[in-house]
Scaffold this motif. Structure first.
Motif, PDB file in Angstrom:
ATOM      1  N   VAL A 119       7.330  44.325   6.093  1.00 17.13           N
ATOM      2  CA  VAL A 119       7.165  43.539   4.868  1.00 17.13           C
ATOM      3  C   VAL A 119       5.853  42.775   4.949  1.00 17.13           C
ATOM      4  CG1 VAL A 119       9.656  43.336   4.535  1.00 17.13           C
ATOM      5  CG2 VAL A 119       8.428  41.543   5.776  1.00 17.13           C
ATOM      6  N   SER A 120       5.447  42.155   3.826  1.00 14.54           N
ATOM      7  CA  SER A 120       4.139  41.498   3.800  1.00 14.54           C
ATOM      8  C   SER A 120       4.201  39.986   3.609  1.00 14.54           C
ATOM      9  CB  SER A 120       3.283  42.109   2.682  1.00 14.54           C
ATOM     10  OG  SER A 120       3.943  41.972   1.424  1.00 14.54           O
ATOM     11  N   ASN A 121       5.404  39.411   3.367  1.00 18.04           N
ATOM     12  CA  ASN A 121       5.469  37.963   3.152  1.00 18.04           C
ATOM     13  C   ASN A 121       6.854  37.425   3.485  1.00 18.04           C
ATOM     14  OD1 ASN A 121       7.181  38.233   0.683  1.00 18.04           O
ATOM     15  ND2 ASN A 121       5.310  39.173  -0.140  1.00 18.04           N
ATOM     16  N   ARG A 122       6.972  36.086   3.498  1.00 16.49           N
ATOM     17  CA  ARG A 122       8.225  35.449   3.898  1.00 16.49           C
ATOM     18  C   ARG A 122       9.337  35.700   2.889  1.00 16.49           C
ATOM     19  NH1 ARG A 122       6.997  30.828   5.818  1.00 16.49           N
ATOM     20  NH2 ARG A 122       9.046  29.832   5.727  1.00 16.49           N
ATOM     21  N   THR A 123       9.005  35.821   1.619  1.00 16.14           N
ATOM     22  CA  THR A 123      10.038  36.085   0.612  1.00 16.14           C
ATOM     23  C   THR A 123      10.726  37.416   0.868  1.00 16.14           C
ATOM     24  OG1 THR A 123       8.813  34.813  -1.047  1.00 16.14           O
ATOM     25  CG2 THR A 123      10.485  36.356  -1.855  1.00 16.14           C
ATOM     26  N   ALA A 124       9.920  38.455   1.147  1.00 18.15           N
ATOM     27  CA  ALA A 124      10.489  39.773   1.426  1.00 18.15           C
ATOM     28  C   ALA A 124      11.282  39.751   2.729  1.00 18.15           C
ATOM     29  CB  ALA A 124       9.382  40.811   1.489  1.00 18.15           C
ATOM     30  N   ALA A 125      10.783  39.012   3.740  1.00 23.30           N
ATOM     31  CA  ALA A 125      11.502  38.915   5.009  1.00 23.30           C
ATOM     32  C   ALA A 125      12.842  38.209   4.820  1.00 23.30           C
ATOM     33  CB  ALA A 125      10.644  38.163   6.028  1.00 23.30           C
ATOM     34  N   ALA A 126      12.853  37.123   4.041  1.00 26.06           N
ATOM     35  CA  ALA A 126      14.102  36.399   3.782  1.00 26.06           C
ATOM     36  C   ALA A 126      15.087  37.265   3.011  1.00 26.06           C
ATOM     37  CB  ALA A 126      13.803  35.120   3.003  1.00 26.06           C
ATOM     38  N   ARG A 127      14.586  38.008   2.039  1.00 24.53           N
ATOM     39  CA  ARG A 127      15.447  38.892   1.251  1.00 24.53           C
ATOM     40  C   ARG A 127      16.080  39.957   2.152  1.00 24.53           C
ATOM     41  NH1 ARG A 127      11.832  41.065  -1.910  1.00 24.53           N
ATOM     42  NH2 ARG A 127      11.824  39.315  -3.363  1.00 24.53           N
TER      43      ARG A 127
END
Length: 248
Positions: free
Chosen positions: A223-231
């Protein structure tokens, strides 16, 4: 056209099952129902493998709509052409996107996409990461070409069923890719909505350390950002919870 295979695998390893050996035993047309309606994209840094895989797909009458030697280009082709199949060597990478990340992002853009990883590597962590990223099958480059063709047929025809092997059982239980203990702690806190300074205070570490671990987490998850990682982390938590409740 018979299928010819390259003499050398990725990284100089011999790929004996894929060497140039003339016609395959199945050099007829092992087509399955609906194969002619399928499209595919191929990713491999070795032009010989690009050619070999394309020939194998032609045997099945699957139409190749794009070939790439770098993940960034393969992802762009997938987004543009919405293929049914992606055949990818995950050891291929560049400065902007790696092979594993390409798989995950391709599936995000093309939900119906099926992925076969074709790799010279037998590293179990890489294999597990590929499955987590969305791969449906993992085929060694040293295998026989007919095994690769059979894997494609099975993905779309579902005519053979096996008992779970050790890797499959492990994959069911261990959904997470190979994160370290600290990376797992940080990802869990990020999934709870905590900022980098809050994560640092909670774990008694420097904010720069948090950023360092997050960059490794993004790379491993593709993934490329924290939002995608959290999701992603929340989705895995829900999946594990559902599996636990189903076993009660």
């Amino acid at each position: 056209m018979s299928t010819n295979w390259s003499e050398q695998g990725t990284g100089g390893e011999r790929a004996d099952g894929w060497k140039r050996s003339g016609a395959s035993p199945q050099s007829g047309r092992p087509k399955f129902a609906g194969a002619e309606r399928l499209t595919a994209i191929i990713l491999d840094q070795d032009p010989l493998y690009l050619e070999a895989v394309e020939q194998a797909l032609r045997r099945l009458e699957i139409r190749v709509v794009g070939k790439a030697t770098m993940p960034k280009r393969a992802l762009a082709l997938a987004v543009e052409r919405k293929p049914d199949l992606l055949v990818a060597d995950i050891e291929t990478g560049d400065s902007e996107i790696e092979g594993i990340a390409c798989l995950r992002q391709a599936r995000e853009h093309v939900p119906h996409l099926k992925i076969i990883v074709l790799s010279a590597s037998d590293n179990r962590d890489r294999m597990a990461a590929a499955f987590v990223a969305g791969a449906s099958a993992y085929v060694y480059k040293r295998s026989h070409p007919d095994d690769f063709v059979a894997a494609i047929r099975q993905l779309f025809e579902h005519s053979i069923f096996f008992a779970r092997d050790r890797l499959g059982a492990t994959h069911d239980r261990q959904v997470w890719p190979p994160l370290t203990r600290r990376e797992t702690e940080i990802l869990q806190l990020v999934a709870e909505g905590k900022s980098n300074p809050e994560v640092a205070r909670t774990l008694w570490i420097q904010e720069e350390t948090v950023k360092f671990h997050l960059s490794n987490i993004y790379r491993k998850l593709g993934v490329s950002n924290r939002t995608a990682a959290a999701r992603w982390a929340n989705a895995q938590t829900l999946r594990q919870r559902s599996g636990t409740e189903a076993r009660k």
